[in-house]
Structure formats: C-alpha cells, structure tokens
Design an enzyme around this catalytic site. Sequence first.
Site, mmCIF file in Angstrom:
data_model
loop_
_atom_site.group_PDB
_atom_site.id
_atom_site.type_symbol
_atom_site.label_atom_id
_atom_site.label_comp_id
_atom_site.label_asym_id
_atom_site.label_seq_id
_atom_site.Cartn_x
_atom_site.Cartn_y
_atom_site.Cartn_z
ATOM 1 C CG HIS A 128 -18.045 -0.613 50.288
ATOM 2 N ND1 HIS A 128 -18.945 -0.808 48.785
ATOM 3 C CD2 HIS A 128 -16.942 -1.242 49.945
ATOM 4 C CE1 HIS A 128 -18.113 -1.400 48.044
ATOM 5 N NE2 HIS A 128 -17.011 -1.930 48.871
ATOM 6 C CB CYS A 144 -21.793 4.193 45.381
ATOM 7 S SG CYS A 144 -22.261 3.273 47.198
HETATM 8 N N1 ARG Z 1 -22.852 -3.574 43.477
HETATM 9 C C1 ARG Z 1 -21.806 -2.970 43.743
HETATM 10 C C2 ARG Z 1 -21.025 -3.852 44.704
HETATM 11 O O1 ARG Z 1 -21.501 -4.596 45.500
HETATM 12 C C3 ARG Z 1 -22.033 -1.803 44.615
HETATM 13 C C4 ARG Z 1 -20.765 -0.755 45.062
HETATM 14 C C5 ARG Z 1 -21.287 0.430 46.124
HETATM 15 N N2 ARG Z 1 -20.301 1.148 46.098
HETATM 16 C C6 ARG Z 1 -19.979 1.921 47.326
HETATM 17 N N3 ARG Z 1 -18.876 2.556 47.396
HETATM 18 N N4 ARG Z 1 -20.546 1.576 48.563
HETATM 19 O O2 ARG Z 1 -19.588 -3.789 44.613
#
Ligand code: ARG
Length: 273
Positions: free
Chosen positions: A168, A266
């Site tokens: 991300h 996150c």
């Molecule tokens: N386990 C989640 C996923 O893979 C983690 C999300 C993390 N969020 C972020 N904004 N980077 O979707």
Amino acid sequence: MNRTARPLRLLMCRPEHFAVSYEINPWMDRARPVDVGRALAQWEELRRTLQELGHTVEVVEGRPGLPDMVYTANGGLVTPWGTVGARFAHAERAGEEELFDAWFARAGLGPVHRPVEVDEGEGDVLTAGEHLLAGHGFRTTRAAHDELARVLGRPVTSLRLVDPRFYHLDTALTVLDDDPAHPDVAYFPGAFDEPSRAVLRGLFPGALVTDEATAGVLGMNAIGDGRHVVLSARATGYAQALRDRGYEPVPVDLSELLRGGGGPKCCVLVLRR
Ligand code: ARG
C-alpha cells in the site's frame, strides 16, 4: 522551522475480532497466532496517544469474521471533494465495504461513491497539500485512480509500487505535513519504480528520503499532523531523522498489529470533511 500541529478527525476500529486467519500480504503468517488482548492494549494506547495530541477519534464497530477491519485506512476516502467507499482486492475483506459505507452515511459524510475499480481507500491514496498521491501495483488499480479523479474532480498523481512488502502507498510514504503552503513527505525510494521516483523527486525535491532499515519495520506507516509524527517504536533511525527536521516523533508499540501487515497509519482513516 516552527512546526505547527493540525488537529485531525480520525476513524478507528477496536481490534476485538483481530486475527491472522488468512495471508494476503507478506507480513501475515497464519502459523503464528496473535494475542488479541495484547493487540487491544496496543490499540488503546495508540488511541490515547492520538487524543492526547489533540486529535478526535471516532470508532466504527467491527464484526466477527472481519479480522482486518482494525486497518480503517482501507475503509474508504473522505475528502473535501467527496467520499469514496472501498472495493477490496481480496474477498476476505469485502465484507467491510458495507460497514464503512454505512458508518460514513450515518456520520453525515455521504453521499458515498461505490467504486467500480479495486480501491483500498487511504491505504493507497494520500493527500499532501494540493496533491492527491495514489499508489497502484498490488491493491488499488491504476484504473481506480482515473475513477477517483473523475469522481472527486481532482488530478491524481499515480505512483507504481514494486516491492510486495510495501503493498500500500502508506507503507512506503508518510505525509508529514498536509499544509498546502508547504506540504512535506518522507518516502522509501526502493518501494517505487524509477518513473514514480522521478515524479516524487519533481514534486517534493526536499523530501526526507528513508532507507531499508526504516521501511523494513514498516516505519513509513506513520501519522503526521504537521508537527508530531506517530510512528513505530522500532523505527529509531526514522525518529532521529524526523527530529533533525524539526518534527516531534511519537513512538508507539504496535507489534501485535504488525503481524497483520499494518502500522499506526493503517489503523486510522483521516476524515477530511
Ligand atoms: N492485513 C491487511 C491487508 O493486507 C493490512 C492492511 C494494512 N493497511 C494499510 N493501510 N497499509 O489488507
């Protein structure tokens, strides 16, 4: 430089139903069970820290079977130009979409645009002053950037992510200061392809450029308010670099939530309207 904090309105979700029951990013390992009590304690500490810094925290109710809902950054995008819901890349998280949409509507943040393209909200779209920076490559698609530009009526700067650990945009780049007069960011160049690095150099010639040691502990996943930067306690080199730049690093221990592949940023969605 005299750094000024800007109060933020944030949406968070208690990790009551947190688990690593599937693996959709390289940080997740089903073989190592998570300690929900510990995750809850670390989350409460993050909330308290943010409130003490003067930020407002709103809470959306989670649901059993949606272990990743604690990462509210992915729940959508709430901007002065409109609210866009999320469309998750993985079926495991799709159930969160309607819960976030409903919360936005109840909070008077609607109408909520339901995206056609895969769009993981603020996880991949960050505002830095006038700039709407958007990541693609792993989750949010390039086509979603066009959809966002159309729906919000704003230009979107597309950046391509190339390292699966930094899936991300908010795992590769921190917005330190969102002030349109002097936006400031930090980023780890290794997370981006060369054309995207060139775009970042052009937009932010004075940006703080970080290294593998910082990005590798998910250090870039930090919350900046223009003065304070809430970041992982493991990112010690990053904390020092921020101090040198006139910011006040505020370390938090989110080791249990890191097991799901997320850090402080996150766990919050910034409500910007
Ligand atoms: N386990 C989640 C996923 O893979 C983690 C999300 C993390 N969020 C972020 N904004 N980077 O979707």
